[in-house]
Design a protein around this motif. Structure first.
Motif, PDB file in Angstrom:
ATOM      1  N   UNK A  30       0.842  -1.198   0.000  1.00 59.33           N
ATOM      2  CA  UNK A  30       0.000   0.000   0.000  1.00 59.33           C
ATOM      3  C   UNK A  30       0.875   1.244   0.000  1.00 59.33           C
ATOM      4  N   UNK A  31       0.621   2.128  -0.942  1.00 60.68           N
ATOM      5  CA  UNK A  31       1.397   3.363  -1.048  1.00 60.68           C
ATOM      6  C   UNK A  31       0.509   4.422  -1.695  1.00 60.68           C
ATOM      7  N   UNK A  32       0.074   5.378  -0.907  1.00 63.26           N
ATOM      8  CA  UNK A  32      -0.838   6.411  -1.425  1.00 63.26           C
ATOM      9  C   UNK A  32      -0.138   7.333  -2.418  1.00 63.26           C
ATOM     10  N   UNK A  33       1.183   7.267  -2.477  1.00 61.37           N
ATOM     11  CA  UNK A  33       1.924   8.116  -3.407  1.00 61.37           C
ATOM     12  C   UNK A  33       2.067   7.489  -4.790  1.00 61.37           C
ATOM     13  N   UNK A  34       1.737   6.208  -4.923  1.00 61.84           N
ATOM     14  CA  UNK A  34       1.769   5.564  -6.230  1.00 61.84           C
ATOM     15  C   UNK A  34       0.566   5.991  -7.057  1.00 61.84           C
ATOM     16  N   UNK A  35       0.783   6.190  -8.341  1.00 58.32           N
ATOM     17  CA  UNK A  35      -0.334   6.495  -9.224  1.00 58.32           C
ATOM     18  C   UNK A  35      -0.979   5.185  -9.678  1.00 58.32           C
ATOM     19  N   UNK A  36      -2.183   5.307 -10.227  1.00 59.70           N
ATOM     20  CA  UNK A  36      -2.940   4.116 -10.619  1.00 59.70           C
ATOM     21  C   UNK A  36      -2.177   3.259 -11.625  1.00 59.70           C
ATOM     22  N   UNK A  37      -1.430   3.899 -12.510  1.00 59.71           N
ATOM     23  CA  UNK A  37      -0.713   3.148 -13.545  1.00 59.71           C
ATOM     24  C   UNK A  37       0.307   2.183 -12.946  1.00 59.71           C
ATOM     25  N   UNK A  38       0.903   2.556 -11.823  1.00 61.30           N
ATOM     26  CA  UNK A  38       1.887   1.671 -11.183  1.00 61.30           C
ATOM     27  C   UNK A  38       1.221   0.414 -10.635  1.00 61.30           C
ATOM     28  N   UNK A  39       0.053   0.582 -10.012  1.00 63.76           N
ATOM     29  CA  UNK A  39      -0.699  -0.593  -9.542  1.00 63.76           C
ATOM     30  C   UNK A  39      -1.191  -1.427 -10.728  1.00 63.76           C
ATOM     31  N   UNK A  40      -1.618  -0.746 -11.776  1.00 61.70           N
ATOM     32  CA  UNK A  40      -2.133  -1.446 -12.952  1.00 61.70           C
ATOM     33  C   UNK A  40      -1.060  -2.327 -13.591  1.00 61.70           C
ATOM     34  N   UNK A  41       0.138  -1.787 -13.746  1.00 65.36           N
ATOM     35  CA  UNK A  41       1.228  -2.556 -14.360  1.00 65.36           C
ATOM     36  C   UNK A  41       1.533  -3.801 -13.536  1.00 65.36           C
ATOM     37  N   UNK A  71      -9.778   5.628  -4.720  1.00 65.22           N
ATOM     38  CA  UNK A  71      -9.920   6.119  -6.080  1.00 65.22           C
ATOM     39  C   UNK A  71      -8.853   5.525  -6.994  1.00 65.22           C
ATOM     40  N   UNK A  72      -7.653   5.342  -6.464  1.00 63.27           N
ATOM     41  CA  UNK A  72      -6.575   4.741  -7.254  1.00 63.27           C
ATOM     42  C   UNK A  72      -6.936   3.329  -7.684  1.00 63.27           C
ATOM     43  N   UNK A  73      -7.416   2.525  -6.735  1.00 61.68           N
ATOM     44  CA  UNK A  73      -7.781   1.140  -7.048  1.00 61.68           C
ATOM     45  C   UNK A  73      -8.977   1.091  -7.996  1.00 61.68           C
ATOM     46  N   UNK A  74      -9.928   1.993  -7.806  1.00 55.72           N
ATOM     47  CA  UNK A  74     -11.085   2.038  -8.708  1.00 55.72           C
ATOM     48  C   UNK A  74     -10.661   2.393 -10.134  1.00 55.72           C
ATOM     49  N   UNK A  75      -9.682   3.267 -10.267  1.00 59.76           N
ATOM     50  CA  UNK A  75      -9.164   3.598 -11.602  1.00 59.76           C
ATOM     51  C   UNK A  75      -8.539   2.371 -12.258  1.00 59.76           C
TER      52      UNK A  75
END
Length: 255
Positions: A30-41, A71-75
């Motif tokens: 978990x890292x609130x500073x990561x953007x959605x694209x990083x989780x997506x990859x 919101x990041x995970x939803x994206x």
């Protein structure tokens, strides 16, 4: 195939459920500073490396105790998957007849643990969750949440000890062979691991007295198996993915 997401303080857990089992469990820190694209990859890599087709995901269910990550995970979900996510929140918990003072305050992970345990065992339970926080959730024989006790988790305590003392390092969370440590690492392992065993046993004993029932004691969370050898006399079962089970059970209940 159902995707269950547990957004926690330490990790975002992605569980792929099929016929009551989890063929795949993946974790991203978990890292609130990561953007959605990083989780997506990272999530795409998990599917690719395990030869799982993304389009096989039929439903998505989410529990979160980190609002800043929602919101990041939803994206990520909207980018990768067709189904609209089901998100557990206070409004949904209020529909569950838990009879708690404030359904908008209790963590959705704790509510999921409670409902998952009662759905599985249909009796009074105490769920001990060895996560970022060490939590004790009490459920009556009628499926009502009686209350929760919260203490710092084992890793949290270890990091606090090492970061606030100049000569104490971070240590592996292992059970030492002896209670009396002969070096710094053994001493810390003994104090933390054995100390938490004492805490868990005491909390279970006193909680049972207050409940006036004979509950089933269930351990869950990422560190539950580490403590299994020391807690065999008080823990009835270890259900590592109880939170994910509860999320799916709540979805089934309110849908």
């Amino acid at each position: 195939m159902n995707l269950v997401i547990d957004i926690g303080n330490s990790d975002v857990v992605f569980g792929l459920e099929e016929k009551g089992t989890y063929p795949f469990i993946w974790r991203i820190q978990s890292d609130v500073n990561k953007i959605a694209a990083e989780y997506e990859i990272k999530l795409r890599q998990f599917f690719l490396e395990n030869d799982v087709r993304i389009d096989l995901v039929e439903t998505i269910s989410i529990s979160s105790v980190v609002p800043d990550l929602n919101e990041t995970v939803l994206q990520v979900c909207s980018k990768l998957f067709a189904p609209k996510p089901f998100i557990i929140n206070g409004e949904i918990i209020a529909k569950m007849d838990f009879e708690i003072d404030n359904p908008y305050e209790i963590g959705t992970d704790l509510a999921s643990n409670a409902y998952g345990a009662f759905t599985k065992y249909s009796q009074a339970c105490i769920v001990v969750d060895f996560g970022t926080a060490l939590t004790f959730t009490s459920i009556s024989g009628k499926g009502k949440i009686l209350g929760v006790a919260i203490a710092p988790g084992v890793k949290t305590a270890m990091k606090a000890l090492s970061s606030n003392t100049a000569k104490l390092p971070e240590i592996p969370l292992e059970i030492p062979k002896k209670l009396i440590g002969r070096n710094t690492i053994e001493a810390m392992q003994s104090g933390i691991m054995q100390g938490y065993v004492g805490l868990v046993k005491y909390m279970i004993e006193k909680t049972e007295e207050e409940m006036n029932e004979t509950p089933k004691i269930i351990a869950t969370g990422g560190l539950s198996f580490i403590f299994k050898p020391l807690l065999l006399e008080v823990i009835d079962e270890i259900v590592p993915h109880l939170t994910l089970d509860g999320v799916l059970a709540i979805r089934s209940k309110v849908s």
